[in-house]
Design an enzyme around this catalytic site. Structure first.
Site, PDB file in Angstrom:
ATOM      1  N   ASP A 120      18.237 -22.992  70.631  1.00 10.17           N
ATOM      2  CA  ASP A 120      17.810 -23.622  69.390  1.00 10.17           C
ATOM      3  C   ASP A 120      18.189 -24.948  69.374  1.00 10.17           C
ATOM      4  O   ASP A 120      17.915 -25.669  68.266  1.00 10.17           O
ATOM      5  CB  ASP A 120      18.366 -22.895  68.223  1.00 10.17           C
ATOM      6  CG  ASP A 120      17.460 -21.622  67.910  1.00 10.17           C
ATOM      7  OD1 ASP A 120      16.211 -21.656  67.994  1.00 10.17           O
ATOM      8  OD2 ASP A 120      17.977 -20.619  67.773  1.00 10.17           O
ATOM      9  N   ASP A 185       9.634 -18.364  68.890  1.00 11.68           N
ATOM     10  CA  ASP A 185      10.175 -19.536  68.288  1.00 11.68           C
ATOM     11  C   ASP A 185      10.586 -20.684  69.173  1.00 11.68           C
ATOM     12  O   ASP A 185      10.589 -21.980  68.752  1.00 11.68           O
ATOM     13  CB  ASP A 185      11.438 -19.216  67.561  1.00 11.68           C
ATOM     14  CG  ASP A 185      11.494 -17.775  67.119  1.00 11.68           C
ATOM     15  OD1 ASP A 185      10.828 -16.881  67.293  1.00 11.68           O
ATOM     16  OD2 ASP A 185      12.307 -17.671  65.963  1.00 11.68           O
TER      17      ASP A 185
END
Ligand code: GLY
Length: 423
Positions: A120, A185
Site C-alpha cells: 500500500d 486494490d
C-alpha cells in the site's frame, strides 16, 4: 409585427433564456462547491483539534462505537489519506493554513519511504507526498517518492508479473494458503510508479506498473467484467492458484469497493499509457458497476451479498451478518472521482452526469455528516470490512479523500476553473 420580426424576437428571447439557464446552473454549481468547502474546512478543523500533532500513531481512520475518533499507526494502509485531504483543502481554498497543516502531516510519513511490509505504499506516499509535490513542490519530495517507488518495486516478481499485495495468509475457510496474494486494490498503488519513471528517467517503474496492470486485466476480471478481490499466484510457475475474496461477501461475489478500485485504477493506467485495452477495461468495469447501482448511486457494500448462489464461508463475519442492504459511501466516492476523469477519455457523456449525480448524493444529508458529528469525518455510511467485523457502517478517511478529490474535479471541469473558495 411581420413574420421576420417575430422570428427575430423569438430567437432573441430563446437566447436570453438559454444564457439565463446556463448562469443559474453555474451559480448552483458554485454554491454547491462553496457550501461543501465551508463544511469540509469547519469539520476538519474540529478533527484537527481532537487529533493534535502527528505522532506516528494517530492517523485518522474511522469512528469508534462511542463516537470518538479512531486512529492508526503510520504502518497501516491509510495514513496518507488525511494529509492528502488537507492538501485538497489547500487546493480548494488557497489558504496557507491548510498548506502548512498538510505539509506537517505529510512529512511525518517520511520514514515510510523504505517500508516494504505490504503493497500500500502508493496510497501511503502518493496521496500525501504526491499531492505535496503537485501543489507545493520541494526537491526532497521527489527523492522521497522515488525511494518509495523503489521500495514498492521490491515486491514485484518477474515470475508472476505482479507486485505482491500481502504476505502469506489463509482464506476464510483455512483450507487454502495464499503465498502470493494480489488484490484488485493494488492497481491504485501504480500511480506512484508512473510518476517515478517520469521524474527519474528510469523506465523500470513504468514497466512494472504496465506488467502488473496486464496481469490484473488477465486474472482479476470475470467474463462480465466484475472483479475478484484476491488472486493468488504460484511463485514458481507464475500460474494463478486461487481467485477469491477477503473483504467481499463470497469468492464469486463482487465487492463494490474492489470494483471501484478497478474503475479508478484502469482509468489512471490509461491516462499514463494511452493503451486502449486499459480504457476498455475501465469502461467495461464501469458498465458492470452502473448496472448494479441503486437509485441514489451509492452501492451496496457487495453487489451479491445474500443472493442465491453466493455463500459467505468459514470464519468470515459475513456468514452471520444480516446486512445485505448496507451501503459503502467510500466505493461511491472513489467511482465518482474516477468518472470525472474517465468521462474525458471515453466517448460516454453520460459518465459525467453520473459523476455529478454521485457527488450530489454523497453531499446530501443522507451521506454527509452534520457539522460537529461523525468524529470530524465528512461522509457517513461506509464499510471497511464486514468479513473482519470491522468498520461497519462507519466513516472512513479514504471516503472523505476521494469525495474532496471529486469536488475538485467538478470545480475544474470544462473550464480550468481554479476558483478558490474562502469564507
Ligand atoms: N485497500 C483496502 C480496502 O479497500 O479496504
Amino acid at each position: 409585427m411581420n413574420l421576420r420580426n417575430f422570428k427575430l424576437l423569438f430567437l432573441t428571447f430563446a437566447m436570453i433564456s438559454l444564457v439565463a439557464a446556463c448562469q443559474n446552473k453555474q451559480r448552483e454549481k458554485e454554491d454547491f462547491i462553496k457550501g461543501n468547502v465551508k463544511f469540509a474546512t469547519a469539520q476538519t478543523d474540529i478533527m484537527l483539534q481532537v487529533v493534535g500533532e502527528p505522532t506516528g500513531n494517530n492517523y485518522p481512520r474511522t469512528m469508534k462505537r462511542n463516537g470518538e475518533l479512531a486512529v492508526t499507526s503510520m504502518y497501516d494502509w491509510t495514513p496518507g489519506f488525511f494529509p492528502g485531504s488537507l492538501w485538497y483543502l489547500y487546493e480548494l481554498t488557497g489558504e496557507t493554513k491548510w498548506r502548512d497543516m498538510a505539509e506537517k502531516w505529510t512529512t511525518s510519513l517520511e520514514p515510510l519511504k523504505t517500508f516494504t511490509g505490504h503493497h500500500d505504499l502508493g496510497f501511503m506516499m502518493y496521496c500525501s507526498y504526491g499531492n505535496a509535490e503537485r501543489l507545493d513542490p520541494k526537491p526532497e519530495y521527489k527523492e522521497i517518492l522515488i525511494e518509495s517507488a523503489n521500495s514498492l518495486s521490491s515486491r514485484f516478481s518477474e515470475k508472476t508479473q505482479t507486485i505482491k499485495s500481502w504476505n502469506y495468509r489463509k482464506n476464510w475457510n483455512d483450507t487454502t494458503e495464499w503465498f502470493y496474494p494480489v488484490i484488485i486494490d493494488n492497481m491504485m498503488n501504480l500511480e506512484m510508479l508512473f510518476y517515478a519513471s517520469k521524474v527519474s528517467g528510469d523506465k523500470k517503474y513504468y514497466d512494472i506498473a504496465v506488467k502488473h496492470s496486464e496481469s490484473t486485466l488477465k486474472n482479476h476480471f470475470r467474463k462480465d467484467f466484475s472483479t475478484y478481490h484476491v488472486v493468488d499466484y504460484d511463485t514458481i510457475t507464475g500460474n494463478v492458484l486461487d481467485q477469491a475474496t477477503c473483504q467481499g461477501f463470497s469468492d464469486n461475489s463482487t465487492w463494490s469497493r474492489g470494483q471501484a478500485w478497478a474503475i479508478y485504477g484502469f482509468t489512471m493506467v490509461y491516462r499514463e499509457t494511452k493503451d486502449p485495452k486499459f480504457l476498455d477495461a475501465a469502461i467495461k468495469a464501469t458498465e458492470m458497476y452502473l448496472k448494479n447501482l441503486p437509485e441514489d448511486m451509492v452501492p451496496l457494500w457487495d453487489f451479491n451479498a445474500g443472493e442465491a448462489g453466493y455463500a459467505a464461508e468459514g470464519k468470515s463475519y459475513a456468514v452471520e451478518f444480516p446486512g445485505k442492504e448496507l451501503r459503502d459511501a467510500s466505493a461511491a466516492a472513489i467511482v465518482c472521482s474516477a468518472l470525472f476523469e474517465l468521462s474525458g477519455y471515453a466517448n460516454k457523456p453520460e459518465y459525467l452526469d453520473y459523476a455529478i449525480k454521485m457527488l450530489y448524493s454523497l453531499a446530501s444529508p443522507a451521506y454527509r455528516a452534520p457539522l460537529g458529528e461523525n468524529a470530524g469525518f465528512l461522509l457517513m455510511h461506509s464499510v471497511g470490512s464486514i468479513p473482519h467485523k470491522s468498520e461497519i457502517d462507519k466513516p472512513l478517511v479514504y471516503a472523505d479523500y476521494y469525495f474532496l478529490e471529486a469536488l475538485i474535479r467538478y470545480r475544474n471541469m470544462n473550464s480550468q476553473n481554479n476558483t478558490l473558495y474562502q469564507d
